[in-house]
Design a protein around this motif. Structure first.
Motif, PDB file in Angstrom:
ATOM      1  N   LEU A 255      29.720  14.741  -8.945  1.00 42.62           N
ATOM      2  CA  LEU A 255      30.080  15.986  -7.837  1.00 42.62           C
ATOM      3  C   LEU A 255      30.967  15.175  -6.736  1.00 42.62           C
ATOM      4  O   LEU A 255      31.890  15.903  -6.130  1.00 42.62           O
ATOM      5  CB  LEU A 255      29.009  16.587  -7.412  1.00 42.62           C
ATOM      6  N   GLN A 256      30.652  14.164  -6.353  1.00 38.94           N
ATOM      7  CA  GLN A 256      31.205  13.200  -5.272  1.00 38.94           C
ATOM      8  C   GLN A 256      32.614  13.079  -5.877  1.00 38.94           C
ATOM      9  O   GLN A 256      33.676  12.895  -4.959  1.00 38.94           O
ATOM     10  CB  GLN A 256      30.590  11.884  -4.982  1.00 38.94           C
ATOM     11  N   HIS A 257      32.695  12.676  -7.059  1.00 31.07           N
ATOM     12  CA  HIS A 257      34.046  12.482  -7.773  1.00 31.07           C
ATOM     13  C   HIS A 257      35.018  13.600  -7.547  1.00 31.07           C
ATOM     14  O   HIS A 257      36.211  13.569  -7.218  1.00 31.07           O
ATOM     15  CB  HIS A 257      33.960  11.899  -9.154  1.00 31.07           C
ATOM     16  N   ILE A 258      34.374  14.646  -7.615  1.00 31.79           N
ATOM     17  CA  ILE A 258      35.315  15.910  -7.486  1.00 31.79           C
ATOM     18  C   ILE A 258      35.412  16.247  -6.067  1.00 31.79           C
ATOM     19  O   ILE A 258      36.692  16.706  -5.796  1.00 31.79           O
ATOM     20  CB  ILE A 258      34.472  17.338  -8.162  1.00 31.79           C
ATOM     21  N   ARG A 259      34.767  16.079  -5.212  1.00 33.20           N
ATOM     22  CA  ARG A 259      35.154  16.182  -3.717  1.00 33.20           C
ATOM     23  C   ARG A 259      36.209  15.265  -3.348  1.00 33.20           C
ATOM     24  O   ARG A 259      37.208  15.467  -2.769  1.00 33.20           O
ATOM     25  CB  ARG A 259      33.627  15.618  -2.976  1.00 33.20           C
ATOM     26  N   ASP A 260      36.153  13.824  -3.926  1.00 27.79           N
ATOM     27  CA  ASP A 260      37.325  12.929  -3.562  1.00 27.79           C
ATOM     28  C   ASP A 260      38.695  13.448  -4.222  1.00 27.79           C
ATOM     29  O   ASP A 260      39.524  13.197  -3.583  1.00 27.79           O
ATOM     30  CB  ASP A 260      37.014  11.729  -4.072  1.00 27.79           C
ATOM     31  N   LEU A 261      38.540  14.147  -5.348  1.00 23.92           N
ATOM     32  CA  LEU A 261      39.881  14.594  -5.924  1.00 23.92           C
ATOM     33  C   LEU A 261      40.366  15.846  -5.145  1.00 23.92           C
ATOM     34  O   LEU A 261      41.495  15.952  -4.982  1.00 23.92           O
ATOM     35  CB  LEU A 261      39.680  15.289  -7.374  1.00 23.92           C
TER      36      LEU A 261
END
Length: 980
Positions: A255-261
C-alpha cells in the motif's frame, strides 16, 4: 673385519669392491627408470635403465650412494664394501605419479605436456550435491561452473574464455571414453572416480572438431585386481533453504508503494513528504483488490510462503566391488530424492551401474561400463513469477476453497494453475561402453582396443489441466527418443628403449546420432477424467513432430615421446568429417604439438629445495562445428495464405534462410605455456599457465534484405582472441603425525577481444565491437534521477532517469550510447583449507568471482511507472525506488514512462562460503570386530554465506530485482559412509 651389507645386498665379500650395481624400485616394487645415482662428495654418477638397473665405478669402497628422482625422497645408502646396493624409493609427491586420462589413453601427471588438470573430488565428496557438476564449482582454475537453483539441475559449464559468438559453446563431455550427450542429472556422483579437464588446444586436439570449448573426461569407478569383495553403503539427508531474505512486499509495504506512485495525491506539496489526510487509497487500488463496498480487501496473504517450502535431499548408495585374477567388477545402485524450495520442484533419480572386466587370456581382456538412470520430475510448479506478482490483498481461493482462476480479473492467471496440473515428466538414460583389448603377443607393447559405446534416452512429458486453454481444459503428450553410437578402433604402441620412451596412438572412429520427437495436444474438454490419456476427447486437436540425424567420422594419430626422463614431445593430428557442414567443407584437419622439459632431472638443477620442475609449451588447432542443417536452406511454417476476402487463413511453408555451400568450421588456434613445480620436500606445489587462443571463421547468422526472399544466412564473419593466466598452489602448512593442514588456492583470469567482423566495421545492433569483449554491455548511460524542482526535457519526468548526453550536442540520440561494462569477470579465485587431526577431517572452501572496475556486470533495472500493471503488481520488498520521501533512491519510479529508460548494470562480484565439511572416521577394536574397513560420520554445509553488493537474487545466476528469479539454496547435511 667383514663389511656390513646394506639394503638387499648380495652376500658380502671380504675385499674392497671398485664397482657397485643394483636395482631401484618404487613403493610397489616396480623398476624405476631415470633415477639419478651418484657418489656423495664425488664425481661418479649414472642413471637407472628401463629395467631399473644401474652400474657405477667407485673410487673407494666406503662411498655413500645418493639416489634421487623427481617426486621421491632422496636416499643416501653407504656401500660399505658391497658390490650390490638396491634401493626402494618412497614417493614424496604422489600426485606426480597419478594417472591422468588424456583422451584415448592415460599418462602419468609428470609426463603430461598439455594443460590437463584433475578435479579434486575427494574434499567435496560429503557436500549435498545431487549433480556431479556442483562438486566442480571453483575447484579447477579455468573451469567455470555456475550455480543451480532448481532440483537436480545442471549448472552452466565453460572452460577458459568464450571462443564463439553464436556457434556451439558446449564443453565436450567424454564418459568412460565415449562422447556423452546426455545430462549430468543422469550421472550418480558416487559412481565417479575422477574428472580430468583438458583445457588447451594441444590437449583437446585429440577430439578435433568438437573440442574448441574444452573437454571433461569422466571416469567411473571399477573394481581392482586382487581386491576382496567390498560392500560400501552411504546415506545422507540435507535440508535446503534460500540464501538471503528475498520476499514480495507485504500488505503495508504494498500500500505504501501505491501511495508513492500517487505521491502528488497521497502527500501534500510542495515537497510531498507530509501525508494528505484526504487521500483515499482505495480509489487508486486495482478494483480486484476491493470488495463490493469499494473498500480494500482485508487480506495480507503471502503467495510466496504458500508456494514454497523447506527443501531437502535424501541420498542413498550401495555398491559391491572387487577383483580376482580373471575378473574385476563394480555393481552399484543409488536413489536420490530432492525436494526443491518451490513446491513441486521435485527430482528423483534411481540408478544402477555395472562395470565388469574379464581377463580372457594373458593377452586379451574384455569388459563393459554401463549404467541406467531413471529420473522422475513429476509435478508442475506454481508460477514463480506469479508468486511475487500477485498483491497480498488478493487470495488464491474463494471462501469455498475453490481456486480463483483470475484473481486480478485480467488475463494474468492464478500462479497455482500449474500446481494443480496432472504432470508426468520422466527421463530415462541408458549408457554402455562395450570394449575389448588385445595385446598383440608377438609385438611387445602393441595393443588394439575396440570401443562400442551406446547412449539412449527417452524423454516423456505428459500433462493435463482443467485450468488450461482459458479454463476449457488442455492436455498434451510429448515424447522424445534419442540414440547415438560411437565406434572407436584404437591401436597403441608403448615401448621403452634405454633412454627412449615412445607411445603411439592411432584412432579410426565414427559417431551417429538420431532423434525423434512428437507432441500431441488438445484443448476444449467437456471432462478431463482420463487426462492426457484420451486426447481425442478434446474439441481441438493438434500434432507436431520432428526428427533429425547427424554423423561424424574421424581419424587421429598421436605420438608421445620421452627422452632420458627429461625431454617430452607430444604431437597429434586429427581429421574430422561432419554431415552438418557445407558440401565444400565437410572435413577439417586439426594438428597440435607440445614440448616439455623436466628441468629438475638435469644434473645442474639438483638443489635441495627443488623437488620437481617441468616447463611445457604447446600449440594446436581445434574445431567447433555448427548446428546441423545450418549450411542448407531451412523452411519454416506458419500462417501463409488467405484465399479471398474474409477467407480463412491457411498454414504454409516458406524458405527462412539462404543456403551457404561454403560454410566452414570455426577453427581455434591456441598456444599454452606453463610450469609445474614442487618445492621444499613437496611443501609447496602447483602450476602456472599462460594461454592465447584465436578463433577464426566465426559462425554467425547475418540478416539479409527481405527483398532476397530470405531472412538470414549462416556465414563465417570474423575472429576472436582469448588470453588468460591460471595459477594453482597447494601448500602443506603443517605435516605432523597426528595433525595436517593443507591449503589450495586457485586463480584464473581471462580476457577476450574481437579482432575482426564482417568487413571492417562494428556490429552495433548486436553489441559487437572490434577491439572489445564479445560480452560488451552497450546502451544509454543513466546520470541520476530527475528530482522535484527540476524541469526535465520533453519526454522525461520527475522520477525518471536522466540520460547522459555523451556527445554534448544537447540531444539524446543513439550516438550517445556507450559501452557500460562487460559481462565477463576480471578474475576468479578460490581457497580450500583441509585439516586432519587423528580421526577428524575438516574442510572449508571459499569461492569468489570478481568483476574489477567494469566487469562481471548484470542488468538490474526494476523501473516502475504508474500504469495498470505498475499499480496492480507486487515486487521485491527491498527495491530502493525513488519517491519524494526517498529522493536518493536508486531506481526510477514515475507517473509516465519516459522516451528512453537506460538499463542499469550492477557489479555481480561475490565471495561465497561454498562448502564446509566435518567428518570423523571411527577406529578401534569394535570397528575391526564388526569387520568395517571404513566407518565415517559427517556433517556438511553448502552456500552458507555470500558477501556481495548485488541486489536481489544470487549474483551468480544473473537474476536481480526481478519477480521471476529463483533463489540459490544453502543446505546442511548429515551422512554416514560404511565399507565392509
Amino acid at each position: 673385519m667383514a663389511s656390513v651389507c646394506i639394503v638387499r645386498a648380495s652376500p658380502c665379500r671380504g675385499h674392497l669392491a671398485q664397482t657397485v650395481s643394483g636395482k631401484v624400485t618404487d613403493e610397489n616394487g616396480q623398476p624405476m627408470t631415470g633415477v639419478s645415482v651418484l657418489v656423495k662428495e664425488g664425481k661418479a654418477a649414472t642413471q637407472t635403465n628401463a629395467a631399473g638397473n644401474y652400474t657405477l665405478t667407485l673410487a673407494t669402497p666406503n662411498s655413500i650412494l645418493v639416489f634421487s628422482a623427481v617426486g621421491y625422497e632422496k636416499q643416501e645408502i653407504p656401500v660399505n664394501g658391497s658390490d650390490t646396493v638396491n634401493a626402494q624409493m618412497k614417493a614424496i609427491n604422489n600426485s606426480l605419479n597419478d594417472v591422468i586420462v588424456v583422451g584415448y589413453g592415460t599418462q602419468k601427471k609428470r609426463d603430461v605436456t598439455g594443460a590437463v588438470v584433475s578435479a579434486n573430488l575427494t574434499d567435496f565428496k560429503n557436500a549435498p550435491n545431487a549433480n556431479i557438476a556442483q562438486a566442480l564449482q571453483g575447484t579447477v582454475p579455468g573451469l567455470n561452473v555456475g550455480q543451480v537453483n532448481s532440483a537436480g539441475s545442471t549448472p552452466n559449464i565453460s572452460i577458459r574464455g568464450a571462443n564463439t559468438i553464436s556457434g556451439n559453446s558446449r564443453v565436450l563431455i567424454v564418459l568412460d571414453g565415449i562422447q556423452y550427450n546426455g545430462s549430468f542429472e543422469a550421472i550418480n556422483p558416487d559412481d565417479i572416480a575422477s574428472i580430468d579437464v583438458l583445457k588447451d588446444a594441444s590437449a583437446t586436439a585429440v577430439y578435433g572438431a568438437q573440442a574448441a570449448n574444452g573437454v571433461l573426461l569422466i571416469t567411473s569407478r571399477r573394481g581392482k585386481k586382487g581386491d576382496k569383495p567390498r560392500v560400501a553403503i552411504s546415506s545422507s539427508y540435507a535440508t535446503q533453504s534460500p540464501r538471503g531474505n528475498i520476499r514480495p512486499m507485504n500488505r503495508a509495504e504494498y500500500l505504501q508503494h501505491i501511495r508513492d506512485l500517487y505521491y502528488e495525491e497521497a502527500y501534500l506539496g510542495p515537497d510531498y513528504t507530509q501525508p494528505n489526510p484526504n487521500f483515499n487509497i482505495a480509489s487508486r487500488v486495482d478494483p480486484s483488490l476491493k470488495n463490493t463496498s469499494d473498500q480494500l480487501l482485508p487480506n495480507d496473504f503471502s503467495w510466496w510462503d504458500a508456494g514454497t517450502r523447506t527443501g531437502s535431499i535424501a541420498d542413498h548408495q550401495l555398491s559391491v566391488s572387487g577383483g580376482g585374477d580373471k575378473v574385476n567388477y563394480l555393481i552399484s545402485v543409488n536413489y536420490t530424492d530432492q525436494k526443491g524450495f518451490i513446491r513441486n520442484d521435485d527430482f528423483k533419480r534411481k540408478g544402477i551401474r555395472v562395470n565388469l572386466e574379464t581377463q580372457i587370456a594373458s593377452w586379451w581382456k574384455a569388459g563393459i561400463q554401463s549404467f541406467g538412470s531413471f529420473v522422475n520430475k513429476d509435478g508442475s510448479e506454481p508460477s514463480v513469477g506469479g508468486l511475487f506478482t500477485f498483491a497480498p490483498l488478493a487470495v488464491p481461493y474463494d471462501t469455498a476453497g475453490r481456486l480463483i482462476p483470475y484473481p486480478f480479473n485480467t488475463n494474468l492467471t492464478n500462479p497455482f494453475h500449474g500446481y494443480y496440473t496432472d504432470d508426468l515428466e520422466r527421463h530415462n538414460y541408458f549408457f554402455a561402453n562395450l570394449y575389448t583389448e588385445i595385446s598383440i603377443p608377438f609385438i611387445k607393447g602393441l595393443s588394439y582396443r575396440l570401443n562400442y559405446g551406446n547412449n539412449y534416452r527417452i524423454n516423456q512429458q505428459y500433462n493435463a489441466s482443467i485450468y488450461g486453454a482459458g479454463l476449457t481444459g488442455s492436455a498434451s503428450k510429448e515424447f522424445e527418443s534419442y540414440y547415438d553410437y560411437t565406434l572407436d578402433n584404437i591401436v597403441t604402441y608403448n615401448r621403452a628403449f634405454k633412454k627412449h620412451d615412445v607411445n603411439v596412438t592411432l584412432l579410426y572412429g565414427a559417431v551417429e546420432r538420431n532423434n525423434d520427437y512428437t507432441l500431441s495436444n488438445a484443448n476444449g474438454f467437456s471432462r478431463l477424467t482420463l487426462g492426457y490419456n484420451s486426447l481425442e476427447l478434446g474439441t481441438n486437436r493438434f500434432a507436431n513432430s520432428d526428427a533429425w540425424s547427424e554423423a561424424l567420422a574421424y581419424q587421429m594419430a598421436r605420438v608421445s615421446y620421452k627422452y632420458d626422463n627429461k625431454y617430452l614431445l607430444t604431437a597429434t593430428l586429427r581429421r574430422d568429417g561432419f554431415s552438418g557442414f557445407a558440401a565444400n567443407h565437410k572435413y577439417g584437419t586439426f594438428p597440435s604439438a607440445a614440448l616439455g622439459w623436466i628441468a629438475s632431472n638435469e644434473s645442474f638443477m639438483k638443489v635441495s629445495w627443488l623437488d620437481y620442475l617441468k616447463v611445457r609449451a604447446g600449440y594446436g588447432i581445434s574445431g567447433n562445428q555448427t548446428s546441423r542443417y545450418f549450411s542448407l536452406s531451412r523452411v519454416s511454417s506458419g500462417a501463409a495464405y488467405v484465399f479471398g476476402d474474409g477467407g480463412s487463413t491457411v498454414f504454409g511453408q516458406q524458405v527462412q534462410s539462404l543456403a551457404n555451400p561454403n560454410l566452414r568450421w570455426e577453427r581455434t588456434a591456441g598456444i599454452n605455456a606453463g610450469v609445474d613445480f614442487a618445492l621444499f620436500q613437496d611443501r609447496l606445489s602447483g602450476s602456472l599457465d599462460y594461454y592465447q587462443t584465436d578463433t577464426k571463421d566465426l559462425l554467425f547468422n547475418v540478416n539479409i534484405p527481405a527483398i532476397t526472399g530470405f531472412g538470414t544466412i549462416s556465414t563465417n564473419v570474423g575472429n576472436i582472441r582469448n588470453r588468460g593466466v591460471e595459477l594453482s598452489l597447494t601448500s602443506k602448512n603443517v605435516d605432523l603425525k597426528n595433525f595436517t593442514w593443507r591449503t589450495t588456492v586457485t586463480f584464473s583470469r581471462n580476457v577476450n577481444k574481437i579482432l575482426q567482423l564482417i568487413g571492417s566495421g562494428d556490429m552495433t545492433a548486436s553489441s559487437l565491437f572490434i577491439g572489445k569483449s564479445i560480452n560488451s554491455l552497450y546502451g544509454y548511460q543513466a546520470n541520476g534521477i530527475y528530482q522535484l524542482g527540476e524541469t526535465p526535457p520533453a519526454g522525461y519526468y520527475v522520477g525518471t532517469y536522466r540520460v547522459a548526453d555523451n556527445t554534448k550536442d544537447g540531444n539524446i540520440t543513439p550516438a550517445d550510447r556507450v559501452i557500460l561494462g562487460y559481462g565477463e569477470p576480471a578474475y576468479r579465485i578460490s581457497m580450500l583449507n583441509s585439516f586432519d587431526y587423528k580421526g577428524f577431517s575438516f574442510t572449508i572452501f571459499f569461492n569468489s568471482v570478481q568483476g574489477g572496475k567494469n566487469g562481471y556486470r548484470g542488468s538490474n533495472s526494476p523501473t516502475k511507472i504508474r500504469d495498470d500493471n505498475g499499480v496492480r503488481n507486487n515486487y521485491q520488498h527491498t527495491i530502493d525506488f525513488w519517491s519524494p520521501r526517498n529522493p536518493n533512491g536508486k531506481y526510477a519510479r514515475s507517473a509516465v514512462s519516459p522516451t528512453i529508460t537506460p538499463t542499469i548494470y550492477q557489479d555481480r562480484s561475490f565471495i561465497r562460503l561454498q562448502d564446509v565439511s566435518l567428518s570423523y572416521r571411527f577406529t578401534g577394536a569394535w570397528v575391526n570386530k564388526l569387520k568395517f574397513q571404513n566407518l565415517n560420520l559427517y556433517v556438511s554445509g553448502k552456500n552458507l554465506a555470500t558477501w556481495t553488493n548485488w541486489e536481489g537474487w544470487d549474483p551468480e545466476t544473473n537474476q536481480g530485482l526481478t519477480n521471476d528469479g529463483r533463489p540459490v539454496l544453502k543446505g546442511y547435511s548429515l551422512g554416514i559412509n560404511a565399507t565392509f
